[in-house]
Each structure stands twice: as C-alpha cells, then as structure tokens.
Design a protein around this motif. Structure first.
Motif, PDB file in Angstrom:
ATOM      1  N   GLY A   1      91.598   5.480 -31.779  1.00 42.60           N
ATOM      2  CA  GLY A   1      92.973   5.479 -31.269  1.00 42.60           C
ATOM      3  C   GLY A   1      93.159   4.665 -29.991  1.00 42.60           C
ATOM      4  N   ASP A   2      92.072   4.183 -29.410  1.00 41.81           N
ATOM      5  CA  ASP A   2      92.175   3.419 -28.166  1.00 41.81           C
ATOM      6  C   ASP A   2      92.401   1.944 -28.509  1.00 41.81           C
ATOM      7  OD1 ASP A   2      91.640   1.907 -25.912  1.00 41.81           O
ATOM      8  OD2 ASP A   2      90.070   3.252 -25.172  1.00 41.81           O
ATOM      9  N   PRO A   3      93.594   1.400 -28.171  1.00 46.66           N
ATOM     10  CA  PRO A   3      93.900   0.024 -28.589  1.00 46.66           C
ATOM     11  C   PRO A   3      92.886  -0.988 -28.068  1.00 46.66           C
ATOM     12  CG  PRO A   3      95.790   1.073 -27.501  1.00 46.66           C
ATOM     13  CD  PRO A   3      94.659   2.028 -27.396  1.00 46.66           C
ATOM     14  N   GLU A   4      92.355  -0.735 -26.873  1.00 38.48           N
ATOM     15  CA  GLU A   4      91.384  -1.696 -26.322  1.00 38.48           C
ATOM     16  C   GLU A   4      90.112  -1.755 -27.165  1.00 38.48           C
ATOM     17  OE1 GLU A   4      90.173  -1.481 -22.177  1.00 38.48           O
ATOM     18  OE2 GLU A   4      92.310  -1.285 -21.673  1.00 38.48           O
ATOM     19  N   VAL A   5      89.656  -0.559 -27.563  1.00 35.16           N
ATOM     20  CA  VAL A   5      88.440  -0.491 -28.386  1.00 35.16           C
ATOM     21  C   VAL A   5      88.711  -1.173 -29.731  1.00 35.16           C
ATOM     22  CG1 VAL A   5      86.800   1.057 -29.526  1.00 35.16           C
ATOM     23  CG2 VAL A   5      87.718   1.668 -27.287  1.00 35.16           C
ATOM     24  N   ARG A   6      89.868  -0.842 -30.301  1.00 33.71           N
ATOM     25  CA  ARG A   6      90.198  -1.419 -31.613  1.00 33.71           C
ATOM     26  C   ARG A   6      90.287  -2.943 -31.521  1.00 33.71           C
ATOM     27  NH1 ARG A   6      94.133   1.947 -32.509  1.00 33.71           N
ATOM     28  NH2 ARG A   6      95.824   0.445 -32.705  1.00 33.71           N
ATOM     29  N   ASP A   7      90.885  -3.374 -30.445  1.00 29.95           N
ATOM     30  CA  ASP A   7      91.057  -4.810 -30.236  1.00 29.95           C
ATOM     31  C   ASP A   7      89.693  -5.522 -30.159  1.00 29.95           C
ATOM     32  OD1 ASP A   7      93.004  -6.722 -29.941  1.00 29.95           O
ATOM     33  OD2 ASP A   7      92.500  -6.960 -27.811  1.00 29.95           O
ATOM     34  N   ARG A   8      88.773  -4.874 -29.460  1.00 32.95           N
ATOM     35  CA  ARG A   8      87.445  -5.474 -29.287  1.00 32.95           C
ATOM     36  C   ARG A   8      86.771  -5.688 -30.649  1.00 32.95           C
ATOM     37  NH1 ARG A   8      82.543  -2.315 -27.784  1.00 32.95           N
ATOM     38  NH2 ARG A   8      80.946  -3.919 -27.779  1.00 32.95           N
ATOM     39  N   PHE A   9      86.836  -4.657 -31.491  1.00 38.10           N
ATOM     40  CA  PHE A   9      86.178  -4.788 -32.795  1.00 38.10           C
ATOM     41  C   PHE A   9      86.966  -5.711 -33.726  1.00 38.10           C
ATOM     42  CE2 PHE A   9      83.861  -1.228 -31.124  1.00 38.10           C
ATOM     43  CZ  PHE A   9      82.577  -1.488 -31.575  1.00 38.10           C
ATOM     44  N   ALA A  10      88.285  -5.684 -33.610  1.00 35.36           N
ATOM     45  CA  ALA A  10      89.093  -6.583 -34.451  1.00 35.36           C
ATOM     46  C   ALA A  10      88.705  -8.033 -34.156  1.00 35.36           C
ATOM     47  CB  ALA A  10      90.575  -6.347 -34.181  1.00 35.36           C
ATOM     48  N   LYS A  11      88.510  -8.307 -32.868  1.00 42.60           N
ATOM     49  CA  LYS A  11      88.122  -9.678 -32.486  1.00 42.60           C
ATOM     50  C   LYS A  11      86.719  -9.993 -33.006  1.00 42.60           C
ATOM     51  CE  LYS A  11      90.870 -10.679 -28.442  1.00 42.60           C
ATOM     52  NZ  LYS A  11      91.082  -9.737 -27.348  1.00 42.60           N
ATOM     53  N   ALA A  12      85.808  -9.041 -32.781  1.00 42.03           N
ATOM     54  CA  ALA A  12      84.419  -9.281 -33.201  1.00 42.03           C
ATOM     55  C   ALA A  12      84.330  -9.506 -34.704  1.00 42.03           C
ATOM     56  CB  ALA A  12      83.548  -8.098 -32.792  1.00 42.03           C
ATOM     57  N   TRP A  13      85.160  -8.809 -35.456  1.00 46.60           N
ATOM     58  CA  TRP A  13      85.086  -8.917 -36.922  1.00 46.60           C
ATOM     59  C   TRP A  13      86.103  -9.912 -37.487  1.00 46.60           C
ATOM     60  CZ3 TRP A  13      85.300  -2.861 -37.295  1.00 46.60           C
ATOM     61  CH2 TRP A  13      84.044  -2.344 -36.938  1.00 46.60           C
ATOM     62  N   ASP A  14      86.904 -10.470 -36.595  1.00 44.01           N
ATOM     63  CA  ASP A  14      87.943 -11.410 -37.008  1.00 44.01           C
ATOM     64  C   ASP A  14      88.799 -10.794 -38.114  1.00 44.01           C
ATOM     65  OD1 ASP A  14      89.414 -13.678 -37.059  1.00 44.01           O
ATOM     66  OD2 ASP A  14      88.038 -14.813 -38.351  1.00 44.01           O
ATOM     67  N   ALA A  15      89.292  -9.600 -37.817  1.00 40.94           N
ATOM     68  CA  ALA A  15      90.057  -8.865 -38.834  1.00 40.94           C
ATOM     69  C   ALA A  15      91.188  -8.090 -38.166  1.00 40.94           C
ATOM     70  CB  ALA A  15      89.138  -7.886 -39.555  1.00 40.94           C
ATOM     71  N   VAL A  16      92.162  -7.741 -38.987  1.00 47.50           N
ATOM     72  CA  VAL A  16      93.218  -6.854 -38.495  1.00 47.50           C
ATOM     73  C   VAL A  16      92.813  -5.450 -38.923  1.00 47.50           C
ATOM     74  CG1 VAL A  16      95.667  -6.263 -38.670  1.00 47.50           C
ATOM     75  CG2 VAL A  16      94.933  -8.657 -38.801  1.00 47.50           C
ATOM     76  N   LEU A  17      92.704  -4.550 -37.967  1.00 46.96           N
ATOM     77  CA  LEU A  17      92.248  -3.198 -38.323  1.00 46.96           C
ATOM     78  C   LEU A  17      93.434  -2.312 -38.686  1.00 46.96           C
ATOM     79  CD1 LEU A  17      89.405  -2.508 -35.720  1.00 46.96           C
ATOM     80  CD2 LEU A  17      89.273  -3.535 -37.971  1.00 46.96           C
ATOM     81  N   PRO A  18      93.192  -1.346 -39.580  1.00 49.59           N
ATOM     82  CA  PRO A  18      94.270  -0.428 -39.963  1.00 49.59           C
ATOM     83  C   PRO A  18      94.810   0.324 -38.745  1.00 49.59           C
ATOM     84  CG  PRO A  18      92.228   0.070 -41.156  1.00 49.59           C
ATOM     85  CD  PRO A  18      91.926  -1.035 -40.240  1.00 49.59           C
ATOM     86  N   SER A  19      96.050   0.776 -38.843  1.00 56.92           N
ATOM     87  CA  SER A  19      96.652   1.467 -37.693  1.00 56.92           C
ATOM     88  C   SER A  19      95.926   2.783 -37.439  1.00 56.92           C
ATOM     89  CB  SER A  19      98.125   1.748 -37.963  1.00 56.92           C
ATOM     90  OG  SER A  19      98.232   2.910 -38.738  1.00 56.92           O
ATOM     91  N   SER A  20      96.031   3.251 -36.206  1.00 51.10           N
ATOM     92  CA  SER A  20      95.276   4.461 -35.853  1.00 51.10           C
ATOM     93  C   SER A  20      95.872   5.707 -36.487  1.00 51.10           C
ATOM     94  CB  SER A  20      95.223   4.620 -34.332  1.00 51.10           C
ATOM     95  OG  SER A  20      96.518   4.686 -33.834  1.00 51.10           O
ATOM     96  N   SER A  21      97.114   5.613 -36.946  1.00 48.60           N
ATOM     97  CA  SER A  21      97.737   6.836 -37.495  1.00 48.60           C
ATOM     98  C   SER A  21      97.386   7.043 -38.967  1.00 48.60           C
ATOM     99  CB  SER A  21      99.255   6.742 -37.337  1.00 48.60           C
ATOM    100  OG  SER A  21      99.704   5.576 -37.993  1.00 48.60           O
ATOM    101  N   SER A  22      96.730   6.057 -39.573  1.00 52.09           N
ATOM    102  CA  SER A  22      96.537   6.154 -41.025  1.00 52.09           C
ATOM    103  C   SER A  22      95.211   6.815 -41.404  1.00 52.09           C
ATOM    104  CB  SER A  22      96.572   4.748 -41.630  1.00 52.09           C
ATOM    105  OG  SER A  22      95.499   3.991 -41.067  1.00 52.09           O
ATOM    106  N   GLY A  23      94.385   7.153 -40.437  1.00 52.55           N
ATOM    107  CA  GLY A  23      93.041   7.658 -40.748  1.00 52.55           C
ATOM    108  C   GLY A  23      93.039   9.019 -41.414  1.00 52.55           C
ATOM    109  N   ALA A  24      91.945   9.301 -42.086  1.00 51.73           N
ATOM    110  CA  ALA A  24      91.791  10.630 -42.694  1.00 51.73           C
ATOM    111  C   ALA A  24      90.319  10.987 -42.754  1.00 51.73           C
ATOM    112  CB  ALA A  24      92.380  10.628 -44.100  1.00 51.73           C
ATOM    113  N   HIS A  25      90.024  12.272 -42.516  1.00 53.48           N
ATOM    114  CA  HIS A  25      88.651  12.750 -42.643  1.00 53.48           C
ATOM    115  C   HIS A  25      88.435  13.350 -44.028  1.00 53.48           C
ATOM    116  CE1 HIS A  25      90.445  16.603 -42.076  1.00 53.48           C
ATOM    117  NE2 HIS A  25      90.782  16.366 -40.820  1.00 53.48           N
TER     118      HIS A  25
END
Ligand code: SF4
Ligand code: SF4
Ligand code: SF4
Ligand code: FES
Length: 897
Positions: A590-614
C-alpha cells in the motif's frame, strides 16, 4: 561432565597452562584433555569420543603419557589441569593403541564386504593406521541381528561398545531410548528394556556409530559409501532449515546424512548452541518422496473430463491461450495465484512478480497465511521486525523460556533440541503451556496443562501478574509511561478468578512464571501453532510482545518473542512478497513509494493497492465467480481446508484451474492443466529458515521424467504472456533479488536486527491496547464436552510426508481418534471401538485409540490425513486483521456407537 563449566556463558572458567608435546598451551580449566590436544591441531585416535556429548572413555584409543604417571591415560576423560606435561606420540603409545584396536577386532566379525559401513568405518581406519593384520585369538559373537525397529537394524556382532549411540540419544537429544545390556556374554546395545525400539527415529545414533553396528533399513545393501554422490542442501520439511547431505547413486537418493557423524567428532562444545548437526526422522528418513512412484512426470491436460498426458509445448500453448483470453475478457482481477512455502526464495520472488506483472493481479498468497502471517504482521507492527526475534543460539543460552502453544518436539524437532540443551547444559527454566501433554512438558521445570484454546487467557494472566507483582522493568516502561498506564488500565478490568477458572491454572502459577520470566537475565517466549493458527492469533502475539516489553525483554540481546514455521520457507515467502500486503523485502504494498520502486525495477505497471486479496478472500472470489482463473503452485487447499470453506465449489466454478506440483494432489485432480514440477532435490535456490538465515538448496539429481523447476515453468509462462524474462538459472534470479534487497543473502548467518518500539508505543498504542484484553469467556455447549484438536505429528509434515513410504511405515494413518485412556474408560470404550464424533459442522464415525499425549477432555487427529475427513468437522474463523484462517480446534461430542 568435564566440559560443562566452559560452555556456560554465565561462568568464566579460569585459564590454565599445560605442556603438550613440549609446547605450552593455554586452555580452560576442567575441560577434556582430549579437547585441549585437538585444539592444538593434533588429532589422536578416539573411537568413543564425540564433542557433542560428554566423554565416555571406553575404547582405549586416545591414550597419552602424562608426566608422573607410569601407564598411559585416556585423554578424553582426563580433565586438563594447570602444569600437566603431556606427550601424545611415541612407539609406546602407538603399541598401546594398536593393542586396543586388536582387542576390538578380536570380537568383531570381518564381514566388511557386506557391511554398510565398509569404507566409512572408524575401526577399519584404525586397523589400517595401526597395521593390525593377524588376530590369532579372534572369536565370533554370533548375536542375532535385531530387526524389530521399522527404521534401524542393530547388528551387535559389529558393536565396539563405544556408547556413542547411547550418549547422543541420552545427552544431546534427551530421549534416552538405548541402553547397554549384558546378553549372551557380551555387552550389547538394546532399545530400553530390550523391547522393540520406540523412539523419535531421528537416526542420530546411526550417524555417530563409528562402525556398521546400526544400519538404516531403507538403504541397507544398496550402496558402498564411495559409490555415492553427496550434495549438501537444506531440508525441505520444516522451517528449522537443517543442513543435510543427499547421497545419490545412479540418480536415486539412497540415504540422507548430516554434519553429525563420527567423522566430525572434533569441535568446540560451545558451538553446539548453534546446532548439533543432526536431523529429525523426517529429514533423515523422509527422502523416499523424491523417488515416489506417484511423481508427475508429464503435463496433464483435461480433455472430455479426463486428465491426459500432453507434451509440454502443447500444454503450455493451451494454458497460455486460456490465461490470455480470460485476462482480455474479464481483466486481470479475474486471475489469482497461490504458492507453497516449500518453494525456494527465487521461485517465490518470481511467483509474485509473475502475478503482478504478467497477469497484473495482486490476488496472491502463500501457505504462510495458514498462521505465520499472524506472527509476522504482529511482530512487524509492534517492533518493526517481521519474523522471529531469536536464533538457535539465543534459545540455547536463554535462562527462561516460555513455550506456549507449541508442541515443539513434534513440529520443529531440532529447535526442540536447542531448548533441551538450554535445560541440560545452561540450566534454563522452561515453562510450557499447552493443552496437550507434550514431550517438552516432560523436560520442563514448569510444565502446565491448560484448558484447550485458552492460550490468550494465559497471556492475559501473565501480563496481569507481571503488573500486579510490580516486576515490570523500570527502564523499559519508564520510557513509555502513557503506554504503560494504558496497558495497566486494560488489564485492570480482567478478573484473576475468571482467568484461573478459564485456563485451569492457579494465580500462583501466573505469579511464579511472570516473576521468573522477568527476573531471568535472558528470557524468550516461543509461540507457534497453538497461538498463530488459532483464533486471536494476531492479538495474542501482540500480548506476548506486551509481556516481553514490560519485563524489559524486548530488544535485549538473547531475549524476545519468537516463533517457528512448519514449512521450510514460510519466512522466505513473506520476505519475497508473496502476500497481497507485501512486496519483496516486506515493503508494504500500500505504500506508493515502495510500489513505485518495484514498478520501476520491473518496468511494469503494478496493480492498484485496493485490488489485493489473501487466501480466504481469493477462495471467496472463486466461489462468487469474480475470479475465473487460479494458478496454484504446490498448494493443496482442497485437502487442507475444511468443507465449510467450500473450496471445491470455488474451484469447480473456475474457468481455468492450473496446478503445478510434483504430485497429483486432490486439488490437481480438479485442474484443467497440471504441470509436473521438480522437488527441492532437483533444483538450486535458497530457503530462509525461521531465524532469517538464508540457506542453500542444491540440485542433487536430475528432474524426474519431464518435470521442470518451478522457476523455469514460470519464466516460460511469463514470456508467453508477453514479458521478457531472461532467467537461465536460479542464480540469475538471485542476482536480481540481490540488487533489490541488498544484504538479503546473508550467507547462512542469522540476521540480527534491533527492534524499534518507539512508533508502536508512542503512536496509537494507548487507544488500541484495550481491545486485546477483553475477557473472553469460554463458550461451548455442554453437549459438546470434548475439544477436538488437529495438529502435526513428528513423523510428518503437511501432506508431503505422506508420499514418503518410510515415514508412512513409521507412522501410518491409523484413521483413529486419539484420546486419553481416562476418557476412554469413562466412556466405556475399548481401544479400537467406534464412536460418533459430532461437531456443529457435522458428524462421522471413527475408531478410537489411547494416546498418552492427549490430555483428558480433548481428542486429537493428525492433520496430515483426511481419511476419515475429520477436518470437515471444523469451523473456520478468519482473523480480521491478518486474514489467517484458524480451523484446528472445535468443540465436539464423542458417543459410543
Ligand atoms: S533414532 Fe534417535 S531417538 Fe531413536 S535411539 Fe537413535 S538417537 Fe535415540
Ligand atoms: S552400536 Fe555403534 S555407537 Fe552404539 S555402542 Fe555399538 S559401536 Fe558404539
Ligand atoms: S527439524 Fe525440520 S529441517 Fe531439521 S531435519 Fe527435521 S524436518 Fe528437516
Ligand atoms: S576416545 Fe577416549 S577412551 Fe575412547
């Protein structure tokens, strides 16, 4: 007994000087002279010695000359003393040792050609070294072999009476299953009472036997030691992460050995605090699952309702087309994935990357959700550390250990050995709170049987007692006065009378334990399945953190609150981000900074944080039709979860179910595509054990049939879905993880991280603490007087071990409900009688068996077996904070039929 003072961290043994072969040597007073000699780098023969237990002094090999003595002395049992003058070499000593070898050989059968130890035998080595060639007075013993044990055969003709087997079992393992007995004119090793061996079957006695007197039934006559390839790897059964050698011959695993061996007899006794190098029964004898006939060897595709074998290319094309079509038609949120924590870190990392970047979904989970996530999320919330606080060495050297809700000798036997060493060598006070009569409770200084499901109330009582007794650590609570006031207020409303009635403990017990925990210099709480897999698991871990905080045991060296894990890589699963709330490194999704870091590293758009499910939510969404495609890697929810979760209905509603597994599991039988995966023995990678140690997994054999490593299949799948992954090996994935998580690969060292309590205790604690100390009265109808508990057996691990014929031989599914003999008597039941077992969820008929580890008022069924389907009598309660489903305890009625 000579070594103990030197290993006690609280007693500094005095230094002494002595002379060895003319050189002055400094040593600790009172340790074995043999150890002092070997510390100088000089290795003298020693057939009954092993550094992990106290010297026995029977073989007569470790002879040295001590100035002032006429005859040679046995250096293992002699204690080093100041001023000793020792000589370790010379013709006289050589001849004396040779005589000892001749004595042993004169009653030893020369059956080396058919002995499993041929080429790995200390007696052979000694005969060779000393030139023993001709034994005029040799005589045979003709003792019949004892083959009564399901695992080990005892050939006492070959025994040299060194007692290593007896000593390791008694001293190190504290099981004490073997003894000497004079039979047929010879001192023989027999199982206690000369009955068939009935023990934990760890095989450590086999490991230390220097000759071929104890042999492994599963590999007897199958090999000569020099024919085997030995691969060092990490055990795949539990989160202890034991190091083992998979020994293969002609591409089959023939036996499993470990660093504990008579060959490794020289070591520093204090190093055993980090582990003695042995294995448990699962690690040593559970290897046959690798070569099981049930292994999947080719992909299977459902055609006309049947699973039929297909070539890899055809199967992959088919399933990729289906994934693409579903993604295009319904969007990425129609796809979800579940993965087992028996995968390597590299595979777990790839799994979450595949789900998030190739499929575009954050609906993913791992088997860590079955309990470990309760601990991780609570510990991360409280002290910023998403794993256990302590390692094996901390446990060994602790002075007070509270083991709560943990049948540790069954679930994590080698962690249990650490606690045993804490008891035996370091004189720890061990408190057990459990509703089963556990093995650890038999060794504990303070064993307490509690009413089922009252672990939370026990913790309430301990926190309340610590406050009432005023044993709180002034520095620890003084730093956070408002938090401490809030905690005092929260527990003030609890009634000690109610807590004692609820738990079955007296108020004195709470006081005694709170005091000993607070006053010991190093105190640890170890909690596991009885806390993290039960209702209120998350809150109960937080309450344990409260106890540790106020008694000054959080953040102090050698102290803390810890847990263990059932599967080998549950910690890795969390660390690699295979949970909807985490990215790799436990960064919050849920932390946009963390998500941003991995999105950049993987060159991908990551799913929104509200869509997750366990896990539980994923299965619900399968049932509602929101999720159309499920990718299951090594997980088996159909066989794990109770019927009330309606897993089958959810899976049957899917348009696409893909299961990747070494075996055709119950879940795989429902799949549209089944992909054959390698076991851990057929691939490289790493596991992260419960301590946070990253341990190597190494390929020991070729993949069975056409099975492939999970990382390989996922790479192909991702590329077919449009990604450009270029991983050629597990190493390539490791390199990527290393860049993203610098320092994660810690080369097998436990990671020591200082807890950070500031944020937790300063922000929000005061408003939240009250919720977790609400009195929770026991609710169960009088018509359901028994607590049905499901849990693990020592001989098994999840559903994997049932694929190992050896473990099934030792512990088959008796299909019986285990009850205390007293309850059987009250109900007028004989062993094997049928009963009707009824819960709010249903009813079934089952036979009963007496089990002395089951407490009165409870009954037990091993979770590894679904015949009969006892798990379906359980209700599931989902933790509101962590989503952990708890379904291991239920109130039932037991009626004779
Ligand atoms: S197998 Fe393990 S528990 Fe059994 S006798 Fe040997 S050392 Fe003891
Ligand atoms: S069985 Fe092996 S370890 Fe045990 S006393 Fe005999 S030789 Fe020693
Ligand atoms: S304790 Fe766990 S890791 Fe160690 S050998 Fe046994 S199952 Fe394997
Ligand atoms: S090693 Fe000392 S007597 Fe055997």
């Amino acid at each position: 007994m000579g070594l103990k003072p030197a290993t006690n961290p609280d007693v500094e043994a005095t230094s002494i000087e002595l002379s060895i072969d003319g050189k002055t040597v400094t040593a600790k007073d009172g340790v074995s002279l043999y150890d002092v000699i070997s510390m100088t780098g000089k290795i003298i023969p020693a057939m009954c010695y092993h550094y992990t237990f106290d010297p026995f002094g029977s073989c007569g090999m470790c002879l040295v000359m001590q100035e002032g003595k006429k005859a040679p002395v046995r250096s293992c049992t002699a204690k080093a003393a100041a001023g000793m003058v020792i000589r370790t070499e010379g013709e006289d000593l050589f001849l004396a040792r040779k005589k000892a070898v001749e004595k042993h050989l004169s009653v030893h059968p020369l059956d080396c050609p058919v002995c499993d130890a041929d080429g790995h035998c200390e007696l052979q080595d000694m005969a060779f070294q000393h030139g023993v060639t001709n034994l005029a007075n040799a005589k045979q013993k003709f003792i019949p072999e004892d083959t009564r044990s399901p695992v080990l055969d005892f050939n006492m003709n070959r025994c040299i009476a060194c007692a290593e087997c007896i000593n390791v079992c008694k001293d190190v393992l504290m099981i004490d299953a073997l003894q000497f007995m004079k039979k047929g004119g010879f001192n023989q090793v027999v199982p206690k009472g000369d009955l068939p061996l009935n023990c934990e079957f760890c095989g450590d006695c086999l490991a230390v036997c220097p000759v071929g007197a104890i042999t492994n039934k599963f590999s007897k006559y199958l090999y000569k030691p020099w024919q085997m390839k030995k691969t060092t790897t990490t055990c795949n059964y539990c989160g202890d992460g034991c190091q083992m050698y998979l020994e293969t011959k002609d591409e089959e695993v023939v036996r499993v050995t470990s660093p504990l061996s008579w060959k490794n007899k020289w070591g520093d006794r204090s190093d055993t605090a980090k582990g003695h190098g042995g294995l448990c029964v699962r690690g040593r004898f559970g290897f046959e699952s690798l070569d099981s006939q049930n292994r999947l060897v080719r992909p299977l595709v459902r055609e006309s309702g049947r699973l039929v074998e297909k070539p890899w290319l055809e199967a992959m094309h088919g399933l990729v087309d289906r994934f693409v079509a579903i993604k295009e038609k319904y969007g990425p949120d129609a796809i979800a994935g579940l993965v087992t924590a028996r995968c390597t870190n590299e595979e777990l990392y790839l799994f979450q990357k595949l789900m998030r970047t190739a499929f575009g979904t954050n609906q993913l989970d791992s088997s860590a959700r079955y309990g470990h996530m309760n601990f991780v999320l609570a510990s991360k919330h409280a002290i910023g550390l998403g794993r256990a606080s302590n390692d094996w060495e901390d446990l060994t050297k602790a002075k007070a250990i509270i083991v709560i809700g943990s049948n540790i000798t069954e679930t994590n036997p080698l962690t249990a050995v650490r606690i045993k060493e804490a008891v035996r060598v370091y004189r720890a006070q061990v408190v057990t709170f459990d509703s089963a009569i556990t093995n650890m409770s038999k060794l504990a200084s303070h064993p307490f049987l509690i009413k089922p499901g009252t672990e939370g109330a026990v913790i309430d009582g301990l926190v309340k007692a610590a406050i009432d007794l005023d044993v709180a650590d002034e520095a620890a609570v003084g730093k956070y006065p408002q938090a401490f006031e809030a905690l005092k207020k929260a527990v003030a409303s609890l009634s000690m009378e109610q807590l004692t009635a609820q738990t079955g403990l007296s108020s004195e017990v709470f006081s005694e334990v709170a005091r000993l925990f607070a006053e010991a210099p190093r105190s640890i709480v170890l909690c596991s399945e009885g806390i993290v897999r039960r209702i209120n698991g998350y809150q109960n871990v937080l309450k344990l953190m409260d106890l540790a905080w106020i008694t000054g045991k959080l953040g102090q060296p050698g102290c803390g609150v810890s847990t263990v894990t059932e599967e080998p890589n549950e910690q890795g699963a969390v660390d690699m981000g295979t949970a909807s709330e985490f990215l790799p490194g436990q960064g919050w999704y849920g932390d946009p900074e963390v998500r941003d870091r991995f999105a950049k590293a993987w060159d991908a758009v990551l799913p929104s944080s509200s869509s997750g499910a366990h896990l539980v939510e994923i299965l619900r969404r399968c049932r509602t039709g929101q999720i159309k495609a499920l990718y299951i890697l090594g997980e088996n929810p159909l066989a794990t979860l109770p019927a009330s979760m309606e897993v089958r209905a959810g899976l049957e509603r899917l348009e696409l179910l893909v299961v990747q597994d070494p075996f055709l599991t119950d879940t795989a039988k429902l799949a549209h595509f089944v992909l054959p995966a390698c076991t851990y023995a057929e691939k490289d990678g790493t596991f992260t054990n419960f301590e946070g140690r990253v341990l190597r997994v190494r390929q020991a054999m070729d993949p069975r049939g056409e099975s492939l490593p999970d990382w390989h299949i996922m790479t192909a799948l991702a590329n077919a879905m449009g990604c450009q992954w270029d991983y050629q090996s597990a190493n390539d994935i490791q390199s990527e993880i290393m860049k993203l998580l610098p320092g994660y690969y810690n080369l097998g060292q436990p990671r020591k991280t200082a807890p950070t309590l500031d944020t937790y205790l300063s922000k929000g604690y005061t408003t939240k603490v009250g919720e977790r100390y609400q009195a929770t009265p026991e609710i169960h109808a009088p018509t359901r007087p028994f607590a049905l508990l499901m849990g693990q057996l020592l001989m098994h691990s999840g559903k994997l071990s049932v694929q190992a014929p050896g473990l099934i031989t030792i512990a088959p599914n008796t299909a019986k409900l285990r009850m205390n003999a007293r309850d059987l008597e009250h109900l007028g039941l004989q062993e094997g009688a049928k009963v009707r077992l009824t819960s709010d969820r249903g009813s079934l008929q089952i036979a009963v068996q007496a089990d002395q580890s089951v407490a009165p008022g409870t009954c037990f069924f091993p979770e590894h077996f679904n015949e009969p389907p006892v798990k379906d009598l359980m209700t599931v309660t989902v933790d509101p904070t962590t989503g952990v489903p708890s379904f291991k305890q239920m109130w039932v009625n037991v009626e004779p039929v």
